[in-house]
Design an enzyme around this catalytic site. Structure first.
Site, short mmCIF file in Angstrom:
data_model
loop_
_atom_site.label_atom_id
_atom_site.label_comp_id
_atom_site.label_asym_id
_atom_site.label_seq_id
_atom_site.Cartn_x
_atom_site.Cartn_y
_atom_site.Cartn_z
CE LYS A 92 25.54 -13.24 45.35
NZ LYS A 92 26.36 -14.45 45.35
CD GLN A 113 22.68 -14.09 52.60
OE1 GLN A 113 23.34 -14.65 53.47
NE2 GLN A 113 23.08 -13.00 51.99
CE LYS A 116 22.79 -10.86 55.81
NZ LYS A 116 24.07 -11.46 56.17
CE LYS A 128 26.08 -17.94 54.79
NZ LYS A 128 26.39 -16.50 54.78
N GLY A 167 31.44 -16.28 49.44
CA GLY A 167 32.21 -16.72 50.60
C GLY A 167 31.50 -16.45 51.92
CG ASP A 168 29.66 -16.99 55.98
OD1 ASP A 168 29.06 -15.90 56.02
OD2 ASP A 168 29.77 -17.71 56.99
CB THR A 212 31.09 -7.63 54.58
OG1 THR A 212 30.81 -8.44 53.44
CG2 THR A 212 30.12 -7.96 55.69
CG ASN A 244 36.19 -10.34 54.20
OD1 ASN A 244 35.05 -9.91 54.30
ND2 ASN A 244 37.01 -9.96 53.25
CB SER A 381 27.71 -10.69 46.06
OG SER A 381 28.80 -11.20 46.79
P1 NDP Z 1 36.35 -15.28 58.39
O1 NDP Z 1 36.50 -16.74 58.29
O2 NDP Z 1 37.14 -14.42 57.47
O3 NDP Z 1 36.69 -14.81 59.90
C1 NDP Z 1 35.99 -15.28 60.99
C2 NDP Z 1 36.63 -14.69 62.25
O4 NDP Z 1 35.82 -15.01 63.37
C3 NDP Z 1 37.99 -15.28 62.55
O5 NDP Z 1 38.75 -14.33 63.23
C4 NDP Z 1 37.66 -16.47 63.45
O6 NDP Z 1 38.73 -16.88 64.29
C5 NDP Z 1 36.54 -15.89 64.27
N1 NDP Z 1 35.60 -16.93 64.71
C6 NDP Z 1 34.98 -17.86 63.96
N2 NDP Z 1 34.18 -18.64 64.70
C7 NDP Z 1 34.30 -18.17 65.96
C8 NDP Z 1 33.74 -18.53 67.19
N3 NDP Z 1 32.87 -19.56 67.27
N4 NDP Z 1 34.08 -17.82 68.27
C9 NDP Z 1 34.94 -16.78 68.18
N5 NDP Z 1 35.51 -16.39 67.04
C10 NDP Z 1 35.21 -17.07 65.96
O7 NDP Z 1 34.80 -14.98 58.26
P2 NDP Z 1 34.09 -13.62 57.88
O8 NDP Z 1 34.84 -12.48 58.42
O9 NDP Z 1 33.80 -13.66 56.41
O10 NDP Z 1 32.67 -13.75 58.61
C11 NDP Z 1 32.46 -13.27 59.94
C12 NDP Z 1 30.96 -13.12 60.18
O11 NDP Z 1 30.40 -12.19 59.23
C13 NDP Z 1 30.13 -14.39 60.02
O12 NDP Z 1 29.03 -14.33 60.91
C14 NDP Z 1 29.60 -14.29 58.59
O13 NDP Z 1 28.42 -15.05 58.39
C15 NDP Z 1 29.32 -12.80 58.52
N6 NDP Z 1 29.24 -12.24 57.17
C16 NDP Z 1 30.28 -12.36 56.28
C17 NDP Z 1 30.18 -11.79 55.03
C18 NDP Z 1 31.33 -11.78 54.08
O14 NDP Z 1 31.24 -11.09 53.05
N7 NDP Z 1 32.43 -12.48 54.34
C19 NDP Z 1 28.95 -11.11 54.58
C20 NDP Z 1 27.96 -10.97 55.62
C21 NDP Z 1 28.10 -11.55 56.84
P3 NDP Z 1 39.66 -18.12 63.86
O15 NDP Z 1 40.51 -17.62 62.75
O16 NDP Z 1 40.41 -18.45 65.09
O17 NDP Z 1 38.72 -19.22 63.45
#
Ligand code: NDP
Length: 449
Positions: A92, A113, A116, A128, A167-168, A212, A244, A381
């Site tokens: 997962k 993961q 986690k 992943k 998602g991610d 999250t 997110n 999830s």
């Molecule tokens: P989103 O795509 O919803 O948002 C990502 C955010 O981070 C955006 O604001 C994006 O900006 C910014 N971003 C992405 N890459 C970079 C970078 N290299 N430098 C600076 N800013 C960056 O993703 P999530 O919110 O879902 O995920 C964020 C983190 O949380 C990730 O590490 C993910 O693996 C982790 N995570 C997510 C989960 C989930 O349920 N969604 C669960 C557990 C962990 P821009 O829009 O400009 O690209």
């Protein structure tokens, strides 16, 4: 620096084979440092080649994803699914669509993961996947065609009892909808449990979207209360990112009494000394899908600055990096320390470089690793899959309450493990050790597979 001979040997082997996979090597190194504290008690692990098996994915799938844009031009992206470890349950883990995705990134995420998912106490193994496809600037139809092409290969590798993606980064409700539609069409079955993060009208769970971010705050609140006898009340907080995870971290943190004064995207950051107006931010990001700079155009008294790294130069009490891996380097960490911050709570996966972690920990700040604090997403999830199996939907409050309970339990497991390792309150050691022991136990019980 590792001192245990067995861990040193396995690490050198990983380095020799996968040394070019920098993020993966970084994740392995960090976990091994914590395992040093327990490995002497388990001589049976070396005999069973346990650590060698733990760092090698059970299966890696890499595939071509061809798709056509709105002008009829053909593009080819690369798709991945790393099925890392199924010792405690079906694989997962999320799917990430971002140009930076490569095998190293997917392997590091899959590796994290495993631990986690183990911490959630739910029966989920680690996996992943994703693609180097960039959803930015694409039309809805282009996103749909890409998702359909991606699923046309992925479908044969997943299933509710084998592997259940979610998602991610770059994969939200819209993408999950298109992926699910194509899966259902190919297999001709409504296998709700095969993907999580689904829309509410077709088997999604209430509170999954928020899970999250809310979970990060529930976990951080436990750390603040039990380790520092403190709370979010009255704290100035920086939440990097605006996707997110960042959005709902900011929302819950505000609800718990914190003031979020800065957020970012990959181009720059906003600073609002009055506290970010989340209604405006959600509208910009969720409805209009615009850059964060628009916030400063619309909210008087706020500022926009180009370049996201300098966000850590703002004075704050608590930093919550919620964007991406290695987004905070040692300079960022030093700036936070110099400005008197008390805590760094990771929201993203591996957002701090090893040097930044070292700086934060040795300066005595509270520190929590993403694999523990952001586990609420995958836990919910798991709750979505449970609801799909029993064909029932729980209310938002029911799911949120279960999530809160899970995050409290994760804190307790991490804390107890930190105490057993002689490092009370060290959440990095606690998370790695507590997560690993359960997986190790299951792997030992299942023989050499
Ligand atoms: P989103 O795509 O919803 O948002 C990502 C955010 O981070 C955006 O604001 C994006 O900006 C910014 N971003 C992405 N890459 C970079 C970078 N290299 N430098 C600076 N800013 C960056 O993703 P999530 O919110 O879902 O995920 C964020 C983190 O949380 C990730 O590490 C993910 O693996 C982790 N995570 C997510 C989960 C989930 O349920 N969604 C669960 C557990 C962990 P821009 O829009 O400009 O690209």
């Amino acid at each position: 620096m590792l001192t245990n001979e067995y861990l040193k040997r396995v690490y050198s082997e990983v380095e020799a084979r996968d040394g070019h996979e920098k993020e993966f090597l970084q994740a392995v190194g960090e976990v091994f440092e914590s395992l040093e504290l327990v490995i002497d008690k388990h001589p049976e692990w070396e005999k069973a080649g346990l650590i060698e098996r733990f760092v090698e994915p059970e299966r890696v799938v890499e595939f071509r994803v061809p798709w056509t844009d709105d002008n009829g031009n053909v593009h080819v992206n690369r798709g991945y699914r790393v099925q890392f470890n199924s010792a405690i349950g079906p694989y997962k883990g999320g799917l990430r669509f971002h140009p930076s995705v490569n095998l190293s990134v997917v392997k590091f995420l899959g590796f994290e993961q495993i631990l986690k998912n183990s911490l959630t106490s739910l029966p989920m193994g680690g996996g992943k996947g994703g693609s180097d496809f960039d959803p930015k600037g694409k039309s809805d139809n282009e996103i749909m065609r890409f998702c359909q092409s991606f699923m046309t290969e992925l479908y044969r590798h997943i299933g509710q009892f084998t592997d259940t993606p979610a998602g991610d980064i770059g994969v939200g409700a819209r993408e999950i909808g298109y992926l699910f539609g194509q899966y259902k069409r190919i297999v001709d079955r409504f296998d709700g449990g095969v993907l999580t993060g689904k829309g509410l009208s077709y088997g999604g769970s209430l509170a999954r979207t928020q899970a999250t971010g809310y979970g990060i705050c529930y976990f951080s609140a436990e750390v603040l209360e039990h380790i520092a006898h403190d709370s979010f009340q009255g704290k100035n907080v920086i939440v990097s990112g605006s996707g997110n995870v960042a959005q709902y971290t900011a929302e819950k943190c505000t609800e718990l009494g914190g003031k979020v004064i800065a957020m970012s995207d990959s181009k720059g950051y906003i600073y609002d000394p009055n506290g970010i107006n989340l209604e405006v931010l959600f509208d910009i990001k969720q409805k209009r899908r615009e850059r964060i700079s628009v916030y400063a155009d619309e909210v008087p008294g706020s500022e926009y600055h180009e370049g996201c790294k300098n966000i850590w130069n703002i004075k704050c009490d608590i930093a919550m990096p919620c964007a991406s891996q290695n987004e905070m380097d040692v300079e960022g960490a030093k700036a936070l320390i110099a400005n008197g911050a008390m805590a760094v709570f990771e929201g993203a996966n591996m957002p701090l470089t090893p040097e930044a972690i070292e700086a934060v920990r040795s300066a005595g700040l509270l520190y929590t690793p993403g694999k523990a604090s952001n586990a609420g997403g995958v836990a919910t999830s798991g709750l979505e899959m449970s609801q799909n199996s029993i064909r029932m939907s729980w209310t938002f409050e029911e799911v949120d309450e279960k999530l809160h309970g899970i995050m409290k339990n994760i804190f307790k497991s991490c804390y107890d493990a930190s105490v057993e390792c002689g490092r009370p309150g060290d959440m990095m050691v606690g998370a790695n050790v507590a997560g690993f022991l359960k997986v190790a136990d299951a792997m030992m019980a299942q023989g050499i597979v």
